[in-house]
Motif scaffolding. Structure first.
Motif, PDB file in Angstrom:
ATOM      1  N   LYS A   1       0.498  68.722 -50.802  1.00  0.00           N
ATOM      2  CA  LYS A   1      -0.184  69.778 -51.567  1.00  0.00           C
ATOM      3  C   LYS A   1      -1.255  70.483 -50.805  1.00  0.00           C
TER       4      LYS A   1
ATOM      5  N   LYS B   1      -1.361  80.693 -49.895  1.00  0.00           N
ATOM      6  CA  LYS B   1      -0.972  79.530 -49.339  1.00  0.00           C
ATOM      7  C   LYS B   1      -0.722  79.409 -48.081  1.00  0.00           C
TER       8      LYS B   1
ATOM      9  N   GLU C   1      -1.652  74.415 -50.495  1.00  0.00           N
ATOM     10  CA  GLU C   1      -2.368  75.018 -51.737  1.00  0.00           C
ATOM     11  C   GLU C   1      -3.715  75.480 -51.344  1.00  0.00           C
TER      12      GLU C   1
ATOM     13  N   GLN D   1      -6.050  78.518 -51.987  1.00  0.00           N
ATOM     14  CA  GLN D   1      -5.895  79.280 -53.269  1.00  0.00           C
ATOM     15  C   GLN D   1      -7.594  79.015 -53.654  1.00  0.00           C
TER      16      GLN D   1
ATOM     17  N   ILE E   1      -4.851  75.456 -59.849  1.00  0.00           N
ATOM     18  CA  ILE E   1      -4.381  75.031 -58.665  1.00  0.00           C
ATOM     19  C   ILE E   1      -3.399  73.686 -59.254  1.00  0.00           C
TER      20      ILE E   1
END
Length: 183
Positions: free
Chosen positions: A65, A43, A68, A71, A110
């Motif tokens: 978000k 992350k 993220e 990922q 995710i």
């Protein structure tokens, strides 16, 4: 041209994260993946290296978000997919009973239905007197229920819908969706 702008946006976001956190900009943590296999999830770092407090930029990354995004590396490595149950830290997935262990037969994602329902999980836990107890007695069992339902009922169109509501955070009633499609 669109891909170039996307890559430039990622590089800019990563650069701001490095400056903001005074670190390498990446946070990694061991999670439990498909079939109980541990892997490192990546992350963008949201905590300042010295103060260990979430910065203004870190709040923005978490709220949108965007933290993220790294990922995607886990997806390329075959450890994750876009949509599926979120990978848990050790001590949760390994406590699933036999009927619920269906969840770990899927690649973690995710985003997923449980991620949509608990989009505001940090704020919800912050309101509790005992956040860990609330997570263990309320949130975790509900995520297991949702993820098990997903594992038994998932479709390509459902994944598209989940991605849509992840990218465009309109209200989405996960429980009503499950009830509607359970009959």
């Amino acid at each position: 041209m669109g891909i170039l702008l996307f890559v430039l946006g990622l590089v800019l976001c990563y650069g701001i994260t490095i400056l903001d956190t005074q670190s390498n900009g990446i946070f990694k943590q061991e999670r439990i993946g498909r079939l109980g296999k541990p892997f490192w999830i990546y992350k963008l770092r949201t905590l300042h290296a010295r103060t260990q407090k979430i910065s203004l930029w870190g709040h923005l990354l978490r709220k949108t978000k965007l933290d993220e995004i790294p990922q995607l590396i886990n997806i390329v490595k075959g450890e994750m997919t876009l949509v599926g149950p979120r990978p848990d830290i050790a001590g949760y997935a390994d406590t699933l009973d036999e009927s619920d262990s269906l969840i770990v037969t899927l690649l973690p994602g995710i985003t997923g239905l449980a991620s949509l329902k608990y989009r505001n999980e940090e704020q919800l836990l912050a309101q509790q007197l005992d956040p860990l107890a609330y997570n263990d007695s309320v949130i975790w069992p509900d995520k297991v229920r949702i993820n098990k339902w997903y594992a038994l009922n998932r479709t390509f169109l459902m994944d598209v819908l989940i991605l849509f509501y992840t990218i465009f955070p309109f209200h989405f009633d996960v429980d009503a969706f499950i009830e509607k499609y359970s009959g």
